[in-house]
Design an enzyme around this catalytic site. Structure first.
Site, mmCIF file in Angstrom:
data_model
loop_
_atom_site.group_PDB
_atom_site.id
_atom_site.type_symbol
_atom_site.label_atom_id
_atom_site.label_comp_id
_atom_site.label_asym_id
_atom_site.label_seq_id
_atom_site.Cartn_x
_atom_site.Cartn_y
_atom_site.Cartn_z
ATOM 1 N N LYS A 8 7.465 -9.728 -11.595
ATOM 2 C CA LYS A 8 6.443 -9.174 -10.713
ATOM 3 C C LYS A 8 6.796 -7.708 -10.457
ATOM 4 O O LYS A 8 7.977 -7.366 -10.265
ATOM 5 C CB LYS A 8 6.436 -9.967 -9.409
ATOM 6 C CG LYS A 8 5.306 -9.631 -8.452
ATOM 7 C CD LYS A 8 5.392 -10.536 -7.204
ATOM 8 C CE LYS A 8 4.239 -10.321 -6.243
ATOM 9 N NZ LYS A 8 4.314 -11.220 -5.071
ATOM 10 N N SER A 26 -0.073 -13.559 -4.258
ATOM 11 C CA SER A 26 -0.116 -12.247 -4.856
ATOM 12 C C SER A 26 0.583 -12.152 -6.209
ATOM 13 O O SER A 26 0.377 -11.179 -6.937
ATOM 14 C CB SER A 26 0.545 -11.246 -3.902
ATOM 15 O OG SER A 26 1.930 -11.534 -3.760
ATOM 16 N N SER A 79 2.849 -16.680 -1.909
ATOM 17 C CA SER A 79 2.529 -15.850 -3.071
ATOM 18 C C SER A 79 3.124 -16.300 -4.391
ATOM 19 O O SER A 79 2.795 -15.733 -5.441
ATOM 20 C CB SER A 79 2.942 -14.395 -2.813
ATOM 21 O OG SER A 79 1.950 -13.739 -2.062
#
Lengths: 482, 486
Positions: free
Chosen positions: B76, B151, B175
């Protein structure tokens, strides 16, 4: 109306730990800008703080030296405000649970002891430095601002006094005394000119006899004890004039201008809650076990107040104790060792605060490297007392010892400073002086006592000043009456 | 394509494949699917090829660095990578190249992992659909008209599509687990403090936790065993023992008790999700597990507490993005103006909304009513969890009340978006571990996830139950949209 000043002092002390408060960067003065920085003290994305244990021990030492309570558990908070030299735009500081709280410091003003309350001592990190370039270097006219983050994250202790001070002079003495305590602890180099110790004053006035507190003004930017005293005195005068002319004091921060000797308004003080304090989630609470606190307490050096009390108990006058206590530590060791070696405290103190300091001043030598030790000083004092050297010769003897020529006995011999105290050795000289001065002898025998002085002088002259005058006096009388 | 990390590990060690071959396969998948998915913000094929070649040389020399050696990994883009752009999905960090590796990245490198690239995310991890990225949204590999969740939607989509065998995400309020559920992969949030946050661009420090996306539960445990561990650079890092997360994987679950959280059902939960969850509970019961219903009343107000605490911390954490030292700078007449302009232009609307929310809740006179009260709710949630774990070994629920929703469906309704994480947030507020395991598809072929929560450092038992859930579900990761695109 008579007004009373109410003053509290906030002192920021930069600690001289090996590394910064929350990262491994070195703590030092000077050097190329932005060379002692890392992701943490630059506030780079993702970097995290880790508490420096040595800094916590330093603030514990400061707190203990100021008779504070050390909290068993303490918490860091974030103080949020935007400023270019504050890399995270928040400062890691403390809010409601400081490391140390509720202590005091005794100061002496005009011979009286005053106890000044210490509200708290808390731990925080320093900011970077803004350097305004061009057009005079003032923030509003600068062409650009350069940032140096070498200081960013240096451990900072803030010591907040209670509003117990009543005059500009007391404020100065408090600041000086606090500085000497911190110097003694060895946790900071407390250099005012480097900004490693900084003073802010909270000043208000009230009608004498009133218990209420007036509106306070924070005065900043004092870079010496003298400017602290001047700034506080000026601020008290300014507020007094304001109130007496029917005006009122505005709560604000004012900037001391050393050159013009006045304070200028910097900003109207916002409430402290505008800093949006909240618990620093990147750090776990500090836990200060009783063992840890006791360990730090056990390693505390003798503090100035304790030392002065000890000197007085040894028989020194308080004023001498104060002077001696303020000397370089190596000179205090000379004093202590001389007393241990048998010298009288008064004589040792007189020598150290007098001739020794004078000699160092003349020669420009560093006290820490002096060749004089306590044992030598005690021996020198003993030689004066037993008449081996005259008090004037002793000064020359001290010069020899401090110049590294050896111990007092050897120096006295090599520099030929010993008094002749051997009656046998003096007999011949005295006999010839008496033979050369029959008139004086006659005057003495007819009751003119004071003529002895003249004869002693003749003997001293004949021995080149090395005879012990007391012994000569005694021998002359014996011979003339015998 | 290897079935996962464990499978690839066997093939690498038997010489049937190489790290370079695994990487080329991953890069090839990415090159075929990225135009549709947009899972990655940066693909570092050069760095990845070097790492893969090094891994192959290691294997040839008999050097074995553990379960992630030679495995292609997607990170990420809120984890700092030395020399590789790291944006956190924000315009304000466009072009920012960190001078250091996050601890988790260091651990991956020491473990011989091959970092393929950096994945898309909602800006600063604020969102539940990966639509808040300044660099455009990521789409769901099972249906390109739908969101992958967020996310960490980029890492979830990359693992689902096969562009990496391991994805790392960060989970502040669901997330990792929510996008894992929406993308049909395994996503796990470890106990708070067990994976170092050093080098993770902070959203909400007291809640953020890095964790793995994998294709199997065993892979998840293997990845965790490499990335977790004490880090002296992170003060909140757990300093005690780290149990082997794989130790209980093979163990049966006969005699364990699972608690179904009653507050995480009913209104707002899609029937297909509830049906799949009920079906799984029935299967577990049949396998010898005790199933009881447990009520944790504080869960009802967890979401509200979260939306006070997380924005408050974020408002402070994001203060450093000011245009002074790095990232975007928009000039101004004064320093204050420069900062204000940079932040106004550099941050997207959701980030600004949360900064305002957080600033407000920390402000004078509101602190106690908002932030202070939220902290008390947090304590109540921990107490509710503790009471529940007196009765049951693990707690279970759907991971998300819905399957993947249509792109754009919730972007103008922040509250609806926030509700996507209703099942996930309690574990963040308590700091407990939780995992999402895919258990089936709804009628439109969209994946449904099942959440297993465990007490702090209860990862072994969490994985033990998750492995049984996986076995019962026999779920096949075959995202139809990208499969058809091949």
């Amino acid at each position: 109306m008579t007004w009373e000043a109410v003053i509290g002092i906030e002192v920021h002390v930069e600690l001289m730990t090996a590394s910064k408060m929350f990262c491994g960067c070195e703590v030092a003065h000077g050097g190329e800008p932005n060379t002692r920085v890392c992701p943490t003290c630059l506030g780079l994305p993702g970097a995290l703080p880790v508490t420096n244990r040595a800094a916590i021990e330093s603030i514990m030492a400061i707190g203990l030296a100021l008779s504070c309570q050390v909290s068993p558990r303490s918490v860091f908070h974030r103080k949020n405000y935007f400023y270019a030299d504050l890399p995270k735009n928040y400062q890691i500081s403390q809010f409601d649970v400081p490391v140390c709280h509720d202590g005091h410091l005794d100061i002496e003003v005009d011979g009286a002891i005053r106890r000044v309350g210490i509200e708290r001592a808390h731990m925080e990190e320093d900011t970077g430095k803004s350097i305004h370039v061009g057009l005079g270097g003032r923030i509003h006219s600068a062409e650009r601002t350069l940032l140096d983050f070498n200081r960013s994250g240096v451990p900072l202790v803030e010591v907040v006094s209670r509003p117990d001070l009543r005059s500009a002079a007391e404020s100065r003495v408090y600041a000086q005394e606090l500085r000497s305590v911190i110097a003694e602890l060895g946790v900071s180099d407390v250099r005012l000119e480097e900004g490693s110790i900084r003073f802010d004053a909270n000043v208000s006035i009230r009608p004498e006899g009133s218990d209420a507190l007036g509106t306070k003004v924070e005065v900043k930017n004092m870079n010496s004890f003298r400017s602290l005293e001047r700034a506080v005195a000026h601020e008290v005068e300014r507020q007094t004039a304001l109130l007496e002319s029917g005006g009122s004091v505005v709560q604000e921060t004012r900037h001391w201008d050393e050159e013009s000797g006045v304070t200028h308004s910097m900003r109207v003080k916002e409430g402290s809650s505008d800093y949006r304090y909240f618990t620093e989630p990147d750090l776990v609470p500090l836990v200060m076990s009783p063992e840890w606190v006791a360990g730090v307490g056990a390693r505390l050096p003798e503090l100035p107040a304790e030392r002065r009390a000890r000197y007085v108990s040894q028989g020194l006058a308080p004023s001498t104790a104060w002077v001696l206590s303020g000397l370089d530590p190596s000179l205090r060791v000379v004093y202590d060792d001389a007393v241990l070696s048998g010298a009288s405290p008064q004589a040792a103190a007189n020598w150290v605060t007098g001739e020794v300091v004078a000699w160092l001043r003349r020669s420009g030598a560093d006290a820490a490297g002096t060749a004089l030790d306590g044992e030598s000083l005690a021996e020198l004092i003993q030689m004066v007392e037993d008449g081996s050297v005259s008090s004037s010769a002793a000064k020359e003897l001290l010069d020899g010892v401090m110049s590294g020529e050896g111990g007092p006995r050897g120096v006295a011999e090599r520099r030929d400073l010993l008094q002749v105290s051997d009656a046998g050795a003096l007999n011949g000289v005295i006999d010839s002086v008496l033979a050369e001065n029959p008139r004086a002898v006659g005057e003495f025998r007819s009751g003119e006592e004071k003529v002895v002085g003249f004869l002693v002088g003749q003997v001293m002259k004949a021995t080149g000043g090395k005879a012990d005058p007391r012994l000569v006096n005694q021998l002359l009388r014996e011979k003339m009456t015998g | 394509m290897a079935a996962g990390i464990a499978d690839a590990g066997r093939l690498l060690r038997s010489g049937e494949t190489t790290a370079s071959a695994l990487l080329e396969e991953a890069l090839d998948t990415a090159s075929r699917t990225e135009a549709q998915l947009h899972a990655f913000l940066t693909i570092d094929s050069g760095g990845a090829r070097e790492a893969a070649a090094r891994a192959d040389a290691d294997f040839a020399d008999g050097v074995d660095l553990g379960p992630l050696h030679g495995i292609p990994v997607a990170l990420k883009d809120n984890m700092c990578t030395r020399g590789v752009e790291t944006t956190a999905g924000s315009q304000i960090l466009a072009g920012y190249v960190p001078p250091y590796d996050a601890t988790v990245v260091e651990r991956l490198r020491h473990g011989g992992a091959v970092i393929v690239g950096k994945t898309n995310l909602d800006e600063f991890a604020m969102g539940s659909s990966t639509e808040n990225s300044a660099y455009g949204p990521t789409y769901n590999p099972w249906d390109l008209s739908r969101v992958p969740g967020g996310s960490s939607g980029g890492s979830a989509a990359a693992v689902a599509a096969g562009s990496a065998l391991l994805g790392l995400g960060s989970d502040t309020g669901g997330s990792i687990r929510q996008p894992a559920s929406l993308c049909g992969v395994v996503g796990m949030k470890p106990t708070y403090g067990t994976v170092s946050r050093y080098g993770l661009i902070a959203f909400a420090s007291s809640l953020d936790q890095i964790g793995p996306f994998t294709r199997t539960v065993e892979d998840s445990a293997l990845a965790l065993s490499t990335i977790w561990g004490h880090d002296p650079m992170d003060s909140t890092s757990h300093a005690g023992e780290y149990p082997d997360p794989t130790a209980a994987l093979g163990r049966g679950i006969d005699g364990l008790t699972v608690g179904m959280v009653t507050e995480l059902s009913g209104e707002g939960f899609e029937p297909a999700v509830e049906a799949a969850t009920g079906d799984m509970l029935a299967r577990l019961e049949k396998a010898g597990v005790g199933v009881v219903e447990v009520s944790l009343p504080s869960f009802e107000i967890a979401l509200s507490a979260y939306y006070l605490i997380a924005p408050a911390e974020a408002s402070s954490n994001l203060a450093r993005f000011d245009g002074i030292r790095y990232g975007l700078r928009v000039e101004g007449q004064t320093t204050e103006e420069l900062m204000a302009r940079t932040r106004a232009e550099g941050f997207g609307p959701e980030v600004i909304r949360r900064i305002l929310l957080g600033t407000y809740s920390l402000s004078a006179g509101y602190y106690d009513a908002f932030y202070g009260q939220a902290q008390r709710v947090r304590a109540a949630i921990q107490e509710d969890f503790a009471r529940a774990y007196d009765q049951v070994d693990v707690l279970v629920s759907p991971t998300s009340p819905t399957v993947a929703f249509e792109a754009g469906a919730r972007t103008s309704d922040p509250l609806a978006m926030y509700l996507s994480d209703i099942c996930n947030i309690p574990a963040n507020l308590a700091g407990h571990p939780a995992i999402s395991v895919p258990i089936g598809l709804d009628d439109s072929g969209l994946p449904i996830g099942f959440q297993v929560m465990a007490p702090p450092l209860g990862e072994q038992m969490m994985y033990q139950v998750a492995a049984e859930v996986e076995r019962q579900a026999a779920f096949v990761i075959a995202p139809t949209a990208v499969e058809m695109a091949r």
